[in-house]
Design an enzyme around this catalytic site. Structure first.
Site, PDB file in Angstrom:
ATOM      1  N   GLU A 165     -72.163   0.292 -24.186  1.00  0.00           N
ATOM      2  CA  GLU A 165     -72.629   0.788 -25.462  1.00  0.00           C
ATOM      3  C   GLU A 165     -73.346   2.113 -25.172  1.00  0.00           C
ATOM      4  OE1 GLU A 165     -75.191  -2.038 -27.374  1.00  0.00           O
ATOM      5  OE2 GLU A 165     -75.611  -0.657 -29.017  1.00  0.00           O
TER       6      GLU A 165
ATOM      7  N   ARG B 158     -75.454 -11.518 -14.589  1.00  0.00           N
ATOM      8  CA  ARG B 158     -75.841 -10.116 -14.479  1.00  0.00           C
ATOM      9  C   ARG B 158     -76.708  -9.899 -13.248  1.00  0.00           C
ATOM     10  NH1 ARG B 158     -78.233  -7.081 -18.627  1.00  0.00           N
ATOM     11  NH2 ARG B 158     -76.676  -7.879 -20.012  1.00  0.00           N
TER      12      ARG B 158
ATOM     13  N   LYS C 116     -81.675  -1.269 -20.718  1.00  0.00           N
ATOM     14  CA  LYS C 116     -81.720   0.098 -21.226  1.00  0.00           C
ATOM     15  C   LYS C 116     -82.921   0.307 -22.139  1.00  0.00           C
ATOM     16  CE  LYS C 116     -77.380  -0.257 -22.302  1.00  0.00           C
ATOM     17  NZ  LYS C 116     -76.020  -0.052 -22.818  1.00  0.00           N
TER      18      LYS C 116
HETATM   19  P1  ATP Z   1     -78.811  -3.714 -21.006  1.00  0.00           P
HETATM   20  O1  ATP Z   1     -79.182  -5.139 -21.205  1.00  0.00           O
HETATM   21  O2  ATP Z   1     -79.265  -3.128 -19.732  1.00  0.00           O
HETATM   22  O3  ATP Z   1     -79.164  -2.850 -22.171  1.00  0.00           O
HETATM   23  P2  ATP Z   1     -76.200  -4.126 -21.953  1.00  0.00           P
HETATM   24  O4  ATP Z   1     -75.522  -5.352 -21.529  1.00  0.00           O
HETATM   25  O5  ATP Z   1     -76.729  -4.068 -23.318  1.00  0.00           O
HETATM   26  O6  ATP Z   1     -77.255  -3.724 -20.877  1.00  0.00           O
HETATM   27  P3  ATP Z   1     -73.824  -2.619 -22.262  1.00  0.00           P
HETATM   28  O7  ATP Z   1     -73.692  -1.165 -22.431  1.00  0.00           O
HETATM   29  O8  ATP Z   1     -73.500  -3.476 -23.403  1.00  0.00           O
HETATM   30  O9  ATP Z   1     -75.302  -2.871 -21.765  1.00  0.00           O
HETATM   31  O10 ATP Z   1     -73.060  -3.092 -20.955  1.00  0.00           O
HETATM   32  C1  ATP Z   1     -71.778  -2.682 -20.565  1.00  0.00           C
HETATM   33  C2  ATP Z   1     -71.233  -3.685 -19.609  1.00  0.00           C
HETATM   34  O11 ATP Z   1     -72.062  -3.771 -18.462  1.00  0.00           O
HETATM   35  C3  ATP Z   1     -71.178  -5.053 -20.225  1.00  0.00           C
HETATM   36  O12 ATP Z   1     -69.942  -5.643 -19.912  1.00  0.00           O
HETATM   37  C4  ATP Z   1     -72.333  -5.781 -19.591  1.00  0.00           C
HETATM   38  O13 ATP Z   1     -72.069  -7.126 -19.512  1.00  0.00           O
HETATM   39  C5  ATP Z   1     -72.413  -5.118 -18.221  1.00  0.00           C
HETATM   40  N1  ATP Z   1     -73.779  -5.200 -17.701  1.00  0.00           N
HETATM   41  C6  ATP Z   1     -74.907  -4.777 -18.293  1.00  0.00           C
HETATM   42  N2  ATP Z   1     -75.982  -5.062 -17.546  1.00  0.00           N
HETATM   43  C7  ATP Z   1     -75.532  -5.687 -16.433  1.00  0.00           C
HETATM   44  C8  ATP Z   1     -76.150  -6.235 -15.267  1.00  0.00           C
HETATM   45  N3  ATP Z   1     -77.460  -6.196 -15.084  1.00  0.00           N
HETATM   46  N4  ATP Z   1     -75.357  -6.794 -14.324  1.00  0.00           N
HETATM   47  C9  ATP Z   1     -74.028  -6.823 -14.489  1.00  0.00           C
HETATM   48  N5  ATP Z   1     -73.380  -6.332 -15.553  1.00  0.00           N
HETATM   49  C10 ATP Z   1     -74.109  -5.763 -16.527  1.00  0.00           C
HETATM   50 MG    MG Z   2     -75.297  -4.433 -24.974  1.00  0.00          MG
END
Ligand code: ATP
Ligand code: MG
Length: 569
Positions: A44, A269, A279
């Site tokens: 995102e 994760r 983020k």
């Molecule tokens: P955050 O919680 O840090 O804001 P998010 O999951 O909202 O992260 P996205 O931009 O939606 O961020 O993530 C893009 C991809 O990266 C998704 O498939 C998500 O599952 C993966 N991802 C995000 N954080 C992690 C993590 N800590 N370990 C592994 N994969 C991750």
């Molecule tokens: Mg997300």
């Protein structure tokens, strides 16, 4: 059947496939999706990528590569208010920098808004979705709890025509935000809360960074994501564990539409000690100026790690090493540090740099004389060759390499003691110069001309070898040393409601001005990485100017290294 299954399991373990690879190999063997493997990385664009995302990138692109498949980059840009082109650009830069290529498969969820809108009309026409005019609070209250079923909305059974016409009017902008929503009609008594008539669309009169003001209604993540996967022909939709109980909804949506059905697979994760990995929290640090920006070298962001001196190879090796699991855990930061140490140990040229200089004058060295001494660039790799370092009457050594009254185990310089200057000569301390306050400000030494190159022809030994820089030719530098971002290992242990920023390490950055480096560093390229002997691995920072270099310490050497060295290598 059972025997086959056990055999397959044993084979997988023998080849140490992770559980996702096992699923993929079974799917290929079964001819599912015609044997295709197609994954995607779906960020995102609401922040910069962090090391957790690197894990997901390595996994998705890595699987595609391993199985001769493809991996898409898709921006999951369904939330118009938090997203920005700055983030889009940085994400593309980071994925490329990590060494992956989406070729011509760059997608934006927003490119599919029209298609999703059409899918929504189909759901309404099939009696699988309805317009709910309750307030968000009423909807929330009606969902029930984990132990109690929810209750049907009074709008749930309204005529299909009515929902359809309201949905079209929603699209055309007739209603204000929050006036009504589109909901799926599934089951208000489902034990899975995600299936209790989830929201599909909401009204948001907001400009979108790509579609501008074309839309004032936006699909919810759950209603967009699976359909995106399907339309892109994704076979294995890999996401993190928190989406596990969204999977029934993912499957439900696709089944209602009768479109290609990717398989959602969840993995744990990445969480790292002494840092935060969300983020939202990282944005908080940037906005409150606890750090200098998203690329502050203390940040766990990919751009922060890059600026710190991490290489793509080291991040890929780290992701490979930690593997994928089905349960959440906390990985020690030391694993990440070890990965970059191993990489830079092979590749970083060695140089000498003094972080906390103490001046040394060699009394018996001719004034004005400069000689060039040969130094080895990388003891791990002879192809790096040698370089010349100047030596003269005035030098700098590390303050910590001298003690006026050294304890027994201190093998470096002290009054009357002799040490080896790396690649140069044996020198002996003959006098100590102090300022009025009694601080040591200069050492007077003598050198033994017969020990050029660092060995005594008479076979005499010294116990310590120290690094040094010739004063007249030295390059001035600022050096930034980093410590953990947080003062506690597990950010997840901070109680909800407490300000997590209380646990920021106040000493995470130490700036050393007036460092003295050997002159070869004057021409270092941006981002160039070096081992400063005995001090760690360093990377040239973008804040460098013509008058002053700035280096970041990427990581220290192995803790035991300094001890080993001081006993005379
Ligand atoms: P955050 O919680 O840090 O804001 P998010 O999951 O909202 O992260 P996205 O931009 O939606 O961020 O993530 C893009 C991809 O990266 C998704 O498939 C998500 O599952 C993966 N991802 C995000 N954080 C992690 C993590 N800590 N370990 C592994 N994969 C991750
Ligand atoms: Mg997300």
């Amino acid at each position: 059947m059972e025997t086959n299954h056990t055999d397959a399991k044993a084979r997988d373990e023998a080849r140490s496939l992770n559980f996702i690879e096992q699923i993929i190999e079974r799917d290929i063997a079964a001819g599912k999706n015609g044997g295709r493997v197609h994954t995607r990385f779906p960020p995102e664009p609401n922040g910069y990528l962090h090391i957790g995302h690197a894990k997901s990138i390595c996994l998705n692109f890595g699987l595609a590569k391993k199985y001769g498949g493809k991996c898409n980059l898709r921006f999951d840009d369904t939330n118009p208010t938090k997203e920005d082109v700055e983030y889009v650009d940085s994400i593309m830069e980071d994925v490329r920098w990590l060494g992956f290529d989406w070729e011509d498969r760059l997608f934006y969820a927003s490119d599919f808004f029209e298609q999703i809108y059409q899918f929504s009309e189909k759901l309404i026409l099939d009696g699988k979705a309805y317009i709910d005019e309750q307030t968000l609070e009423q909807i929330r209250a009606g969902r029930g709890t984990l132990t109690e079923a929810g209750s049907n909305s009074p709008y749930r059974d309204r005529p299909i025509d009515e929902s359809l016409s309201l949905f079209r009017r929603m699209r055309s902008g007739e209603f204000p935000d929050g006036k009504m929503v589109l909901r799926a009609k599934i089951d208000m008594a489902s034990p899975n809360m995600n299936l209790r008539d989830p929201l599909l669309y909401r009204i948001r009169h907001a400009s979108h960074h790509r579609t501008g003001d074309k839309w004032c209604i936006y699909p919810m993540y759950d209603w967009m994501h699976g359909q995106n996967d399907s339309l892109e022909g994704i076979t294995h939709s890999i996401c993190t564990l928190e989406f596990e109980n969204h999977r029934p909804l993912y499957d439900w949506c696709i089944e209602q539409l009768g479109i290609h059905h990717p398989q959602q697979i969840e993995f744990a994760r990445l969480n790292l000690t002494y840092t935060v990995m969300s983020k939202r929290k990282l944005l908080e640090l940037v906005e409150a100026k606890h750090v200098s920006g998203w690329d502050d070298p203390r940040m766990p962001t990919i751009c922060g790690l890059r600026r710190r001196g991490y290489t793509p190879e080291s991040l890929r090796a780290f992701c490979e090493r930690i593997g994928v699991a089905k349960f959440n855990s906390l990985v020690e930061m030391e694993w990440l540090e070890q990965a970059i140490r191993e990489d830079l140990n092979k590749r970083a040229p060695r140089v000498m740099g003094v972080l906390n200089p103490l001046k040394v004058v060699i009394d018996n060295y001719p004034e004005g004389q400069v000689e060039q001494l040969e130094a080895i660039n990388n003891p791990e790799d002879a192809s790096y060759g040698t370089r010349q370092v100047p030596f003269s009457r005035e030098l700098y050594i590390e303050q910590s390499d001298f003690m006026e009254d050294p304890p027994k185990k201190f093998f470096r310089l002290g009054p009357g003691r002799e040490v080896r200057l790396r690649y140069a000569y044996f020198v002996k301390c003959v006098d100590v110069v102090k300022d009025a306050a009694g601080n040591v400000i200069e050492l007077r030494c003598t050198y033994d001309p017969a020990t050029r190159g660092g060995n005594a022809p008479d076979g005499r030994k010294v116990q310590g070898t120290i690094h040094w820089v010739s004063a007249p030719q030295a390059v001035d530098a600022e050096v930034r040393l980093y410590d953990r971002l947080l003062s506690i290992p597990d950010a997840g242990a901070i109680p909800e409601g407490e300000d997590w920023k209380k646990y920021l390490n106040p000493n995470s950055l130490q700036v050393l001005a007036g460092c003295k480096l050997e002159p070869s560093l004057a021409t270092a390229a941006p981002m160039a990485k070096f081992q400063f002997e005995r001090n760690g691995y360093f990377c040239l920072d973008k804040d460098s100017t013509e008058n002053q270099l700035v280096f970041n310490r990427t990581v220290t050497l192995k803790d035991s290294w300094a001890k080993v060295q001081s006993k005379g290598d």
